[in-house]
Design a protein around this motif. Structure first.
Motif, PDB file in Angstrom:
ATOM      1  N   SER A  95      -3.776   1.748  -4.216  1.00  0.00           N
ATOM      2  CA  SER A  95      -4.392   0.441  -4.482  1.00  0.00           C
ATOM      3  C   SER A  95      -4.881  -0.175  -3.170  1.00  0.00           C
ATOM      4  N   GLY A  96      -5.742  -1.173  -3.304  1.00  0.00           N
ATOM      5  CA  GLY A  96      -6.202  -1.889  -2.129  1.00  0.00           C
ATOM      6  C   GLY A  96      -5.045  -2.523  -1.381  1.00  0.00           C
ATOM      7  N   LYS A  97      -4.119  -3.098  -2.127  1.00  0.00           N
ATOM      8  CA  LYS A  97      -2.950  -3.746  -1.518  1.00  0.00           C
ATOM      9  C   LYS A  97      -2.086  -2.746  -0.766  1.00  0.00           C
ATOM     10  N   ASP A  98      -1.866  -1.565  -1.364  1.00  0.00           N
ATOM     11  CA  ASP A  98      -1.038  -0.550  -0.710  1.00  0.00           C
ATOM     12  C   ASP A  98      -1.708   0.001   0.545  1.00  0.00           C
ATOM     13  N   ASN A  99      -3.034   0.123   0.524  1.00  0.00           N
ATOM     14  CA  ASN A  99      -3.756   0.555   1.719  1.00  0.00           C
ATOM     15  C   ASN A  99      -3.561  -0.433   2.862  1.00  0.00           C
ATOM     16  N   LEU A 100      -3.615  -1.726   2.537  1.00  0.00           N
ATOM     17  CA  LEU A 100      -3.414  -2.739   3.565  1.00  0.00           C
ATOM     18  C   LEU A 100      -1.976  -2.747   4.066  1.00  0.00           C
ATOM     19  N   GLN A 101      -1.025  -2.552   3.143  1.00  0.00           N
ATOM     20  CA  GLN A 101       0.388  -2.513   3.540  1.00  0.00           C
ATOM     21  C   GLN A 101       0.654  -1.354   4.488  1.00  0.00           C
ATOM     22  N   LEU A 102       0.048  -0.202   4.195  1.00  0.00           N
ATOM     23  CA  LEU A 102       0.199   0.965   5.057  1.00  0.00           C
ATOM     24  C   LEU A 102      -0.375   0.688   6.450  1.00  0.00           C
ATOM     25  N   HIS A 103      -1.510   0.000   6.488  1.00  0.00           N
ATOM     26  CA  HIS A 103      -2.123  -0.358   7.774  1.00  0.00           C
ATOM     27  C   HIS A 103      -1.175  -1.235   8.592  1.00  0.00           C
ATOM     28  N   CYS A 104      -0.557  -2.199   7.949  1.00  0.00           N
ATOM     29  CA  CYS A 104       0.403  -3.071   8.644  1.00  0.00           C
ATOM     30  C   CYS A 104       1.548  -2.260   9.240  1.00  0.00           C
ATOM     31  N   LEU A 124     -10.471 -10.498  -3.100  1.00  0.00           N
ATOM     32  CA  LEU A 124      -9.989  -9.244  -3.675  1.00  0.00           C
ATOM     33  C   LEU A 124      -8.630  -9.372  -4.356  1.00  0.00           C
ATOM     34  N   SER A 125      -8.146 -10.581  -4.539  1.00  0.00           N
ATOM     35  CA  SER A 125      -6.804 -10.763  -5.101  1.00  0.00           C
ATOM     36  C   SER A 125      -6.662 -10.133  -6.481  1.00  0.00           C
ATOM     37  N   LYS A 126      -7.681 -10.284  -7.334  1.00  0.00           N
ATOM     38  CA  LYS A 126      -7.597  -9.757  -8.688  1.00  0.00           C
ATOM     39  C   LYS A 126      -7.670  -8.238  -8.722  1.00  0.00           C
ATOM     40  N   ALA A 127      -8.271  -7.644  -7.674  1.00  0.00           N
ATOM     41  CA  ALA A 127      -8.405  -6.182  -7.623  1.00  0.00           C
ATOM     42  C   ALA A 127      -7.360  -5.541  -6.728  1.00  0.00           C
ATOM     43  N   ALA A 128      -6.400  -6.324  -6.251  1.00  0.00           N
ATOM     44  CA  ALA A 128      -5.445  -5.833  -5.248  1.00  0.00           C
ATOM     45  C   ALA A 128      -4.647  -4.626  -5.730  1.00  0.00           C
ATOM     46  N   ASP A 129      -4.315  -4.571  -7.029  1.00  0.00           N
ATOM     47  CA  ASP A 129      -3.473  -3.492  -7.537  1.00  0.00           C
ATOM     48  C   ASP A 129      -4.263  -2.342  -8.156  1.00  0.00           C
ATOM     49  N   LYS A 130      -5.581  -2.400  -8.103  1.00  0.00           N
ATOM     50  CA  LYS A 130      -6.409  -1.308  -8.614  1.00  0.00           C
ATOM     51  C   LYS A 130      -6.542  -0.211  -7.558  1.00  0.00           C
ATOM     52  N   PRO A 131      -6.624   1.061  -7.985  1.00  0.00           N
ATOM     53  CA  PRO A 131      -6.868   2.123  -7.004  1.00  0.00           C
ATOM     54  C   PRO A 131      -8.249   1.943  -6.369  1.00  0.00           C
ATOM     55  N   VAL A 132      -8.349   2.254  -5.108  1.00  0.00           N
ATOM     56  CA  VAL A 132      -9.595   2.034  -4.369  1.00  0.00           C
ATOM     57  C   VAL A 132     -10.739   2.866  -4.937  1.00  0.00           C
ATOM     58  N   LYS A 133     -10.430   4.002  -5.574  1.00  0.00           N
ATOM     59  CA  LYS A 133     -11.491   4.824  -6.159  1.00  0.00           C
ATOM     60  C   LYS A 133     -12.247   4.078  -7.263  1.00  0.00           C
ATOM     61  N   GLN A 141     -16.253  -2.390   1.152  1.00  0.00           N
ATOM     62  CA  GLN A 141     -16.651  -3.006   2.423  1.00  0.00           C
ATOM     63  C   GLN A 141     -15.802  -4.253   2.693  1.00  0.00           C
ATOM     64  N   ARG A 142     -15.567  -5.056   1.649  1.00  0.00           N
ATOM     65  CA  ARG A 142     -14.738  -6.254   1.817  1.00  0.00           C
ATOM     66  C   ARG A 142     -13.284  -5.888   2.120  1.00  0.00           C
ATOM     67  N   LEU A 143     -12.801  -4.813   1.492  1.00  0.00           N
ATOM     68  CA  LEU A 143     -11.437  -4.361   1.788  1.00  0.00           C
ATOM     69  C   LEU A 143     -11.337  -3.897   3.244  1.00  0.00           C
ATOM     70  N   GLY A 144     -12.390  -3.254   3.728  1.00  0.00           N
ATOM     71  CA  GLY A 144     -12.411  -2.836   5.128  1.00  0.00           C
ATOM     72  C   GLY A 144     -12.349  -4.026   6.070  1.00  0.00           C
ATOM     73  N   ILE A 145     -13.081  -5.075   5.737  1.00  0.00           N
ATOM     74  CA  ILE A 145     -13.052  -6.279   6.564  1.00  0.00           C
ATOM     75  C   ILE A 145     -11.679  -6.942   6.479  1.00  0.00           C
TER      76      ILE A 145
END
Length: 309
Positions: A95-104, A124-133, A141-145
């Motif tokens: 998920s987007g959230k898990d990708n960010l957590q891993l980065h931290c 991106l709050s509503k999409a936080a738990d969706k897989p990035v695919k 792009q917004r998740l990257g920022i």
């Protein structure tokens, strides 16, 4: 430059013995500044950013970050930076959230609120738990920022950050950068081919042509040197020119073609010109006042550089 976070000195880079990508490229970036690099495709923008982020090594020259010369082992400086070079990549099944957590975790940054705050800032709050695919190009792009600002960096380096964003998304990112620079003191170095966006975001512009920095200038300076003009379209340019020079005593104008005249007398109004021409039987097709944009300035400067090569 006092307070410079980034100092690039005399960078040179070769793809091969025949092709030089950068030639004596130098610039400095001050704290809390939002600086933009603009240039045609292949001018060297991405190459410079890859060298700043240690992805590529210059053939010659140095990069100084936070007062220290960048070396192969300069790992700690990147904990103080965020970056996107070319396009952001993620673990698509996560998920987007898990990708960010891993980065931290691999950045060694732990704050309960930063992840939620970054997702909120980028919508991106509503999409936080969706897989990035399942994310669109703009969402990625917004998740990257979000990832670049997540760990409260001092410097953010972004290569084409508004790629894939619609106009509303571009405005959101523009406002976000300005807020982060003003309220959090984050310094930005951004490249873009969208000059209208860069004009709205950056305080300082570096113009690159054929691997050289040909001009470094603030947006304030560009605004102050803007050549304002009135563009006049008429049926009869010769008659209109006679009225402008003999009746109105205007000297600073130029006939552009059979129907168009540019008037560079900034004190005269469009209403006064229209009235005088109509009183003397000149039919007006259109009359508009213009100022030089960043795009106009860029085309002029790069055109001069190309002629000198």
């Amino acid at each position: 430059m006092e307070g410079a976070l980034l100092i690039v000195k005399n960078l040179k880079a070769w793809y091969s013995e025949e092709k030089m990508v950068l030639s004596d490229f130098s610039f400095e970036l001050a704290e809390h500044e939002v600086a933009g690099l603009i240039g045609l495709n292949g001018a060297g923008k991405t190459t410079v950013m890859k060298m700043i982020t240690n992805l590529w090594k210059p053939t010659e020259g140095t990069v100084e970050l936070f007062g220290a010369t960048l070396e192969n082992t300069s790992y700690d400086v990147f904990k103080r930076m965020g970056s996107i070079i070319e396009f952001p990549t993620f673990y698509e099944h996560m998920s987007g959230k898990d990708n960010l957590q891993l980065h931290c975790e691999y950045m060694g940054y732990y704050s309960k609120d930063s992840l939620t705050e970054a997702l909120d800032m980028l919508g991106l709050s509503k999409a936080a738990d969706k897989p990035v695919k399942r994310y669109s190009l703009g969402m990625k792009q917004r998740l990257g920022i979000a990832r670049t600002i997540l760990c409260k960096p001092e410097l953010v380096v972004l290569d084409e950050p508004t790629n894939g964003l619609d106009p509303a998304g571009m405005k959101q990112i523009r406002d976000l950068f300005q807020m982060l620079s003003t309220e959090y003191g984050i310094t930005f170095l951004i490249s873009s081919h969208l000059l209208s966006e860069m004009e709205s975001i950056a305080n300082t512009i570096g113009i690159i042509s054929r691997g050289k920095l040909i001009r470094e200038i603030s947006m304030r300076e560009i605004s102050e040197m803007n050549t304002a003009f009135i563009e006049l379209s008429v049926e009869n340019t010769q008659k209109a020119a006679y009225i402008l020079s003999d009746k109105m005593k205007l000297n600073n104008f130029k006939i552009m073609n059979d129907s168009k005249i540019r008037i560079y007398e900034i004190s005269v109004t469009t209403q006064k010109i229209s009235k005088e021409l109509l009183l003397n039987g000149v039919e007006i097709i259109s009359i508009t006042r213009h100022t030089e944009s960043l795009e106009d300035y860029f085309l002029k400067i790069t055109g001069e550089a190309e002629k000198s090569c």
